[in-house]
Scaffold this motif. Structure first.
Motif, PDB file in Angstrom:
ATOM      1  N   ASP A  26       0.837  -1.205   0.000  1.00  0.00           N
ATOM      2  CA  ASP A  26       0.000   0.000   0.000  1.00  0.00           C
ATOM      3  C   ASP A  26       0.871   1.254   0.000  1.00  0.00           C
ATOM      4  O   ASP A  26       0.572   2.231  -0.709  1.00  0.00           O
ATOM      5  CB  ASP A  26      -0.922   0.008   1.230  1.00  0.00           C
ATOM      6  CG  ASP A  26      -2.021  -1.037   1.137  1.00  0.00           C
ATOM      7  OD1 ASP A  26      -2.288  -1.508   0.011  1.00  0.00           O
ATOM      8  OD2 ASP A  26      -2.608  -1.370   2.185  1.00  0.00           O
ATOM      9  N   GLY A  27       1.955   1.234   0.773  1.00  0.00           N
ATOM     10  CA  GLY A  27       2.854   2.381   0.793  1.00  0.00           C
ATOM     11  C   GLY A  27       3.526   2.588  -0.539  1.00  0.00           C
ATOM     12  O   GLY A  27       3.656   3.728  -1.018  1.00  0.00           O
ATOM     13  N   LEU A  28       3.971   1.493  -1.184  1.00  0.00           N
ATOM     14  CA  LEU A  28       4.598   1.603  -2.503  1.00  0.00           C
ATOM     15  C   LEU A  28       3.612   2.139  -3.526  1.00  0.00           C
ATOM     16  O   LEU A  28       3.941   3.029  -4.330  1.00  0.00           O
ATOM     17  CB  LEU A  28       5.132   0.239  -2.936  1.00  0.00           C
ATOM     18  CG  LEU A  28       5.688   0.155  -4.365  1.00  0.00           C
ATOM     19  CD1 LEU A  28       6.815   1.163  -4.570  1.00  0.00           C
ATOM     20  CD2 LEU A  28       6.172  -1.255  -4.671  1.00  0.00           C
ATOM     21  N   THR A  29       2.382   1.629  -3.488  1.00  0.00           N
ATOM     22  CA  THR A  29       1.361   2.105  -4.434  1.00  0.00           C
ATOM     23  C   THR A  29       1.087   3.590  -4.244  1.00  0.00           C
ATOM     24  O   THR A  29       0.969   4.342  -5.219  1.00  0.00           O
ATOM     25  CB  THR A  29       0.062   1.306  -4.254  1.00  0.00           C
ATOM     26  OG1 THR A  29       0.323  -0.080  -4.505  1.00  0.00           O
ATOM     27  CG2 THR A  29      -1.015   1.796  -5.214  1.00  0.00           C
ATOM     28  N   ALA A  30       0.997   4.026  -2.987  1.00  0.00           N
ATOM     29  CA  ALA A  30       0.744   5.445  -2.716  1.00  0.00           C
ATOM     30  C   ALA A  30       1.885   6.306  -3.242  1.00  0.00           C
ATOM     31  O   ALA A  30       1.658   7.377  -3.810  1.00  0.00           O
ATOM     32  CB  ALA A  30       0.562   5.661  -1.211  1.00  0.00           C
ATOM     33  N   TRP A  31       3.131   5.837  -3.080  1.00  0.00           N
ATOM     34  CA  TRP A  31       4.277   6.612  -3.583  1.00  0.00           C
ATOM     35  C   TRP A  31       4.265   6.670  -5.103  1.00  0.00           C
ATOM     36  O   TRP A  31       4.510   7.723  -5.694  1.00  0.00           O
ATOM     37  CB  TRP A  31       5.577   5.983  -3.083  1.00  0.00           C
ATOM     38  CG  TRP A  31       6.792   6.765  -3.501  1.00  0.00           C
ATOM     39  CD1 TRP A  31       7.300   7.885  -2.914  1.00  0.00           C
ATOM     40  CD2 TRP A  31       7.627   6.493  -4.621  1.00  0.00           C
ATOM     41  NE1 TRP A  31       8.413   8.336  -3.600  1.00  0.00           N
ATOM     42  CE2 TRP A  31       8.638   7.493  -4.647  1.00  0.00           C
ATOM     43  CE3 TRP A  31       7.636   5.499  -5.597  1.00  0.00           C
ATOM     44  CZ2 TRP A  31       9.631   7.520  -5.623  1.00  0.00           C
ATOM     45  CZ3 TRP A  31       8.633   5.530  -6.571  1.00  0.00           C
ATOM     46  CH2 TRP A  31       9.611   6.529  -6.585  1.00  0.00           C
ATOM     47  N   LEU A  32       3.962   5.566  -5.762  1.00  0.00           N
ATOM     48  CA  LEU A  32       3.925   5.542  -7.226  1.00  0.00           C
ATOM     49  C   LEU A  32       2.844   6.469  -7.769  1.00  0.00           C
ATOM     50  O   LEU A  32       3.037   7.139  -8.792  1.00  0.00           O
ATOM     51  CB  LEU A  32       3.673   4.107  -7.717  1.00  0.00           C
ATOM     52  CG  LEU A  32       4.816   3.113  -7.527  1.00  0.00           C
ATOM     53  CD1 LEU A  32       4.340   1.704  -7.871  1.00  0.00           C
ATOM     54  CD2 LEU A  32       6.015   3.497  -8.378  1.00  0.00           C
ATOM     55  N   GLU A  33       1.700   6.534  -7.078  1.00  0.00           N
ATOM     56  CA  GLU A  33       0.580   7.335  -7.571  1.00  0.00           C
ATOM     57  C   GLU A  33       0.693   8.803  -7.187  1.00  0.00           C
ATOM     58  O   GLU A  33      -0.065   9.636  -7.685  1.00  0.00           O
ATOM     59  CB  GLU A  33      -0.735   6.773  -7.034  1.00  0.00           C
ATOM     60  CG  GLU A  33      -1.066   5.386  -7.586  1.00  0.00           C
ATOM     61  CD  GLU A  33      -2.352   4.822  -7.015  1.00  0.00           C
ATOM     62  OE1 GLU A  33      -2.857   5.405  -6.021  1.00  0.00           O
ATOM     63  OE2 GLU A  33      -2.845   3.810  -7.549  1.00  0.00           O
ATOM     64  N   ALA A  34       1.669   9.134  -6.340  1.00  0.00           N
ATOM     65  CA  ALA A  34       1.819  10.526  -5.904  1.00  0.00           C
ATOM     66  C   ALA A  34       2.309  11.425  -7.019  1.00  0.00           C
ATOM     67  O   ALA A  34       2.045  12.631  -7.019  1.00  0.00           O
ATOM     68  CB  ALA A  34       2.784  10.604  -4.709  1.00  0.00           C
ATOM     69  N   ASP A  35       3.009  10.861  -7.996  1.00  0.00           N
ATOM     70  CA  ASP A  35       3.558  11.664  -9.095  1.00  0.00           C
ATOM     71  C   ASP A  35       3.740  10.736 -10.292  1.00  0.00           C
ATOM     72  O   ASP A  35       4.301   9.644 -10.141  1.00  0.00           O
ATOM     73  CB  ASP A  35       4.900  12.278  -8.701  1.00  0.00           C
ATOM     74  CG  ASP A  35       5.424  13.264  -9.740  1.00  0.00           C
ATOM     75  OD1 ASP A  35       5.639  12.837 -10.895  1.00  0.00           O
ATOM     76  OD2 ASP A  35       5.620  14.440  -9.398  1.00  0.00           O
ATOM     77  N   PRO A  36       3.280  11.131 -11.499  1.00  0.00           N
ATOM     78  CA  PRO A  36       3.426  10.256 -12.671  1.00  0.00           C
ATOM     79  C   PRO A  36       4.879   9.860 -12.935  1.00  0.00           C
ATOM     80  O   PRO A  36       5.149   8.765 -13.431  1.00  0.00           O
ATOM     81  CB  PRO A  36       2.865  11.109 -13.823  1.00  0.00           C
ATOM     82  CG  PRO A  36       1.931  12.067 -13.159  1.00  0.00           C
ATOM     83  CD  PRO A  36       2.544  12.362 -11.822  1.00  0.00           C
ATOM     84  N   GLY A  37       5.820  10.740 -12.592  1.00  0.00           N
ATOM     85  CA  GLY A  37       7.218  10.436 -12.836  1.00  0.00           C
ATOM     86  C   GLY A  37       7.788   9.354 -11.943  1.00  0.00           C
ATOM     87  O   GLY A  37       8.838   8.779 -12.247  1.00  0.00           O
ATOM     88  N   HIS A  38       7.108   9.060 -10.815  1.00  0.00           N
ATOM     89  CA  HIS A  38       7.605   8.040  -9.909  1.00  0.00           C
ATOM     90  C   HIS A  38       7.626   6.657 -10.555  1.00  0.00           C
ATOM     91  O   HIS A  38       8.508   5.844 -10.262  1.00  0.00           O
ATOM     92  CB  HIS A  38       6.754   8.003  -8.641  1.00  0.00           C
ATOM     93  CG  HIS A  38       6.971   9.182  -7.749  1.00  0.00           C
ATOM     94  ND1 HIS A  38       6.314   9.328  -6.533  1.00  0.00           N
ATOM     95  CD2 HIS A  38       7.770  10.278  -7.869  1.00  0.00           C
ATOM     96  CE1 HIS A  38       6.708  10.469  -5.967  1.00  0.00           C
ATOM     97  NE2 HIS A  38       7.576  11.047  -6.759  1.00  0.00           N
ATOM     98  N   HIS A  39       6.661   6.385 -11.430  1.00  0.00           N
ATOM     99  CA  HIS A  39       6.617   5.075 -12.086  1.00  0.00           C
ATOM    100  C   HIS A  39       7.891   4.833 -12.885  1.00  0.00           C
ATOM    101  O   HIS A  39       8.501   3.759 -12.799  1.00  0.00           O
ATOM    102  CB  HIS A  39       5.388   4.980 -12.999  1.00  0.00           C
ATOM    103  CG  HIS A  39       4.098   4.812 -12.268  1.00  0.00           C
ATOM    104  ND1 HIS A  39       3.604   3.589 -11.894  1.00  0.00           N
ATOM    105  CD2 HIS A  39       3.201   5.737 -11.831  1.00  0.00           C
ATOM    106  CE1 HIS A  39       2.447   3.742 -11.261  1.00  0.00           C
ATOM    107  NE2 HIS A  39       2.191   5.041 -11.210  1.00  0.00           N
TER     108      HIS A  39
END
Length: 307
Positions: A26-39
């Motif tokens: 859940d934490g990883l998903t939240a970080w990925l969705e926080a900014d498109p560039g994170h992916h």
């Protein structure tokens, strides 16, 4: 947050998620969705991890960390050794020798009618016209790829590390320069305002000085005069015997609306300067400037014969 900080976070998430007992999805998903560039940064971190994992796993595991009765495979024991120790080893092996040196491309794109300036870490800058896209590299700010459209480069010269630009099959190297690059399907044009550019440095070695341009098309490289280089930044488009098809394409980039030309007029030439600001909502004025008729087709302007 800086790009370096994002890279560090991406590497940390990659290290943590590689642990078989990782459970903070859940934490990883939240970080990925926080900014498109994170992916993209996370994907690149995982790729670096995959490339380095065999190198790290091949390193001997300290005997003090392997219990005599531990029957688990060495690779599993390695990952259970401890997150901080693994992270330290990966930063040493990956972060220095691989992570910081590997290509880290990112794209900057503008919508038609938009302009955008990108400041590079070395003091150079790229100004994008509307409807343009450039690919840059966080790991090497001295390279750029013009994907499509038009842009002005203001390059801080460094003889030891020259700035290199690629547009399609055409390559160029700055010699201390302000220059404009336009790249459309099958055609690239380079025009120099200040300094000099070496076009096709490994082949033709065509040097362009201020007021000179070159067009690469169909395997040929032709020198041309250049006037008002980068004038589009102030809302001016200057043409010298340019076909109306090229005029329409440039107008589309600058106006933020589609400009088309009837096929029968596509090769008709035009010379002159167009003030974009004076005709944004005045197709009739454009028609008078070009000596053609302009009909409105939805949101597009279509250039036709006025006879």
């Amino acid at each position: 947050m800086t790009g370096r900080q994002i890279d560090e976070q991406a590497l940390e998430w990659a290290i943590r998620s590689a642990d078989p007992l990782f459970d903070d999805w859940d934490g990883l998903t939240a970080w990925l969705e926080a900014d498109p560039g994170h992916h993209d940064r996370y994907d690149e971190a995982m790729t670096a991890m995959a490339e380095a994992r065999d190198r790290v796993a091949a390193m001997p595991v300290p005997t003090a960390l392997v219990a005599a009765n531990d029957e688990r495979p060495v690779r599993h024991r390695f990952w259970r050794w401890g997150g901080s120790a693994v992270a330290a080893m990966l930063v040493a092996v990956v972060g220095v020798s691989v992570w910081n040196e590997r290509s880290q491309p990112y794209a900057v794109e503008t919508a038609p009618g938009e302009q955008r300036t990108v400041q590079l870490a070395d003091g150079s800058e790229v100004v994008l016209a509307g409807g343009s896209r450039v690919t840059l590299d966080r790991a090497d700010t001295r390279i750029a790829s013009v994907d499509h459209g038009e842009m002005l480069f203001r390059v801080r010269h460094d003889a030891a590390h020259p700035f290199r630009v690629t547009a399609g099959d055409t390559q160029m190297v700055d010699l201390g320069t302000v220059f404009d690059v336009t790249h459309d399907p099958g055609r690239t044009r380079i025009a120099v305002a200040e300094g000099a550019v070496m076009v096709d440095p490994d082949g033709a070695k065509l040097r362009l000085d201020p007021g000179q341009a070159a067009v690469a098309s169909g395997g040929e490289l032709l020198r041309q005069p250049a006037t008002d280089v980068g004038g589009w930044r102030e809302g001016r488009l200057t043409f010298d015997n340019a076909p109306l098809s090229d005029v329409a394409r440039d107008l589309t980039r600058q106006l933020g609306r589609t400009v088309r030309v009837d096929p029968a007029l596509a090769d008709r030439s035009f010379s002159g300067t167009i003030d974009i600001r004076s005709l944004r909502d005045d197709p009739a004025r454009l028609g008078r400037l070009l000596g053609v008729s302009v009909r409105v087709d939805g949101k597009a302007w279509v250039l036709g014969d006025n006879r």
